[in-house]
Design a protein around this motif. Structure first.
Motif, short mmCIF file in Angstrom:
data_model
loop_
_atom_site.label_atom_id
_atom_site.label_comp_id
_atom_site.label_asym_id
_atom_site.label_seq_id
_atom_site.Cartn_x
_atom_site.Cartn_y
_atom_site.Cartn_z
N TRP A 160 -9.15 -25.03 -5.44
CA TRP A 160 -9.91 -26.16 -4.97
C TRP A 160 -11.60 -25.60 -5.05
CZ3 TRP A 160 -7.69 -30.53 -4.43
CH2 TRP A 160 -6.52 -30.65 -4.14
N LEU A 161 -11.84 -24.56 -4.53
CA LEU A 161 -13.30 -23.99 -4.46
C LEU A 161 -13.73 -24.00 -5.99
CD1 LEU A 161 -15.62 -22.37 -3.45
CD2 LEU A 161 -14.39 -20.28 -3.96
N THR A 162 -13.16 -23.59 -7.01
CA THR A 162 -13.73 -23.71 -8.47
C THR A 162 -13.51 -24.96 -9.21
OG1 THR A 162 -11.66 -22.89 -9.31
CG2 THR A 162 -13.11 -21.10 -8.57
N GLY A 163 -12.84 -26.06 -8.44
CA GLY A 163 -12.63 -27.24 -9.16
C GLY A 163 -11.37 -27.35 -10.07
N ASP A 164 -10.76 -26.17 -10.15
CA ASP A 164 -9.66 -26.09 -11.15
C ASP A 164 -8.46 -26.89 -10.77
OD1 ASP A 164 -11.06 -24.32 -12.91
OD2 ASP A 164 -10.21 -22.82 -11.88
N ARG A 165 -8.33 -27.26 -9.30
CA ARG A 165 -7.28 -28.29 -8.92
C ARG A 165 -8.09 -29.39 -8.20
NH1 ARG A 165 -2.36 -26.93 -4.27
NH2 ARG A 165 -2.17 -29.19 -4.14
N GLN A 166 -7.45 -30.52 -8.53
CA GLN A 166 -7.87 -31.82 -8.18
C GLN A 166 -7.13 -32.82 -7.71
OE1 GLN A 166 -10.08 -33.19 -11.63
NE2 GLN A 166 -11.55 -31.44 -11.44
N ALA A 167 -7.21 -33.71 -6.92
CA ALA A 167 -6.43 -34.89 -6.35
C ALA A 167 -7.12 -36.22 -6.57
CB ALA A 167 -6.09 -34.53 -4.90
N LEU A 168 -6.49 -37.24 -6.52
CA LEU A 168 -7.07 -38.46 -6.44
C LEU A 168 -8.17 -38.61 -5.41
CD1 LEU A 168 -3.70 -40.51 -7.12
CD2 LEU A 168 -5.49 -40.01 -8.91
N ALA A 169 -9.18 -39.25 -5.92
CA ALA A 169 -10.33 -39.82 -4.80
C ALA A 169 -9.81 -40.70 -3.74
CB ALA A 169 -11.42 -40.51 -5.56
N PRO A 170 -10.27 -40.28 -2.61
CA PRO A 170 -11.27 -39.20 -2.09
C PRO A 170 -10.32 -37.91 -2.03
CG PRO A 170 -10.53 -40.60 -0.35
CD PRO A 170 -9.99 -41.47 -1.41
N MET A 212 -11.61 -36.66 7.67
CA MET A 212 -12.45 -37.06 6.54
C MET A 212 -11.55 -38.07 5.82
SD MET A 212 -12.45 -33.84 4.42
CE MET A 212 -13.34 -32.85 5.52
N ALA A 213 -11.96 -38.74 4.96
CA ALA A 213 -11.31 -39.63 4.02
C ALA A 213 -10.35 -38.75 3.03
CB ALA A 213 -12.16 -40.39 3.05
N CYS A 214 -9.11 -38.99 2.81
CA CYS A 214 -8.38 -38.39 2.00
C CYS A 214 -7.24 -39.07 1.27
CB CYS A 214 -7.58 -37.19 2.95
SG CYS A 214 -6.49 -36.00 1.98
N SER A 215 -7.15 -38.89 0.11
CA SER A 215 -6.18 -39.74 -1.04
C SER A 215 -4.81 -39.52 -0.30
CB SER A 215 -6.17 -39.37 -2.27
OG SER A 215 -6.00 -37.99 -2.55
N ALA A 216 -4.45 -38.17 0.18
CA ALA A 216 -2.82 -37.96 0.65
C ALA A 216 -2.73 -38.86 1.71
CB ALA A 216 -3.11 -36.38 1.14
N MET A 217 -3.52 -39.60 2.41
CA MET A 217 -2.88 -40.36 3.44
C MET A 217 -3.51 -41.90 3.10
SD MET A 217 -1.38 -38.51 5.62
CE MET A 217 -1.32 -39.17 7.22
N GLY A 218 -3.58 -42.14 1.85
CA GLY A 218 -4.09 -43.47 1.41
C GLY A 218 -5.36 -43.74 1.55
N GLY A 219 -6.45 -42.64 1.55
CA GLY A 219 -7.57 -43.15 1.65
C GLY A 219 -8.53 -42.98 2.77
N HIS A 220 -9.13 -43.81 3.35
CA HIS A 220 -10.15 -43.51 4.27
C HIS A 220 -9.31 -43.41 5.65
CE1 HIS A 220 -13.80 -44.13 1.81
NE2 HIS A 220 -13.09 -44.90 1.38
N PRO A 221 -9.99 -42.68 6.63
CA PRO A 221 -9.39 -42.34 7.74
C PRO A 221 -9.36 -43.79 8.65
CG PRO A 221 -11.50 -41.21 7.97
CD PRO A 221 -11.39 -41.79 6.58
#
Length: 221
Positions: A160-170, A212-221
């Motif tokens: 996550w730090l280097t950007g080698d792993r990504q997820a859908l936005a946000p 914070m907003a997170c795609s893992a939970m469907g987007g915005h809090p």
């Protein structure tokens, strides 16, 4: 309810078919996705199905990078991946005891602080705010952090730090990961690896907004 012979045969065939599908998975992730706490590959058993499904899609679609995973999943459709995720999510198996720590007491204390309190001055939320107070994950899409190998957790935070792993936005973990130092990563990964897994390791219910907003939970809090 009495089930017909045909129904039992169909169920047995479906189970055998799924075992064939996941045969390649257990080579690295262990039988039934149980894995171990001293290796590298993460446990699949019992993780939220939505989370597992999204990770399979991420490997297939190039948001996560692992040569073998990308090759195995390249041609598989979403419905197939969803069934695999649901299969492993339904495996509820015991966890091994924590491995002895290789970190100093100061490093472990720093890891516990980050996991339980975060670092608000640097915009780093506590792990428990998203992964649950018991760190067993949060339904439907956030994984548990306890019961995982230290090296695996450290490598994923580093990705996550280097950007080698990504997820859908946000992409909330990319935002958090960019704020972590190498020392932070080693401390929190090391502390997490020392924590026992609760007898009930099921994910917590999402009963409050995320920090914070997170795609893992469907987007915005």
């Amino acid at each position: 309810m009495v089930m017909t012979c045909g129904t039992w045969v169909h169920a047995a065939q479906a189970g055998a078919d799924m075992e064939r599908r996941v045969a390649a998975c257990i080579t690295c992730h262990g039988r039934d996705g149980q894995a171990s706490r001293t290796g590298y590959f993460p446990r699949l058993a019992g993780k939220p199905a939505v989370y597992l499904y999204e990770q399979l899609r991420s490997f297939r679609d190039g948001r996560r990078h692992h040569a073998a995973m990308g090759y195995l999943l390249a041609s598989l459709p979403d419905a197939y991946l969803r069934e695999m995720a649901e299969y492993f999510s339904a495996r509820h198996l015991p966890y091994a005891a924590p491995a002895p720590s290789e970190l100093s007491s100061a490093q472990l204390a720093r890891g516990e602080w980050l996991a339980s309190r975060g670092d608000p001055a640097r915009g780093i939320p506590a792990c428990v705010e998203c992964h649950g107070q018991r760190l067993t994950g949060m339904a439907p899409g956030i994984p548990g952090l306890v019961g995982l190998p230290r090296l695996y957790v450290a490598s994923q935070l580093g990705a996550w730090l280097t950007g080698d792993r990504q997820a859908l936005a946000p992409d909330c973990m990319a935002e958090v990961g960019r704020k972590l130092s190498a020392a932070d990563i080693q401390a929190v990964a090391g502390w997490l690896a020392t924590q026992p897994v609760p007898a009930d390791a099921s994910p917590a219910s999402a009963d409050r907004p995320l920090p914070m907003a997170c795609s893992a939970m469907g987007g915005h809090p």
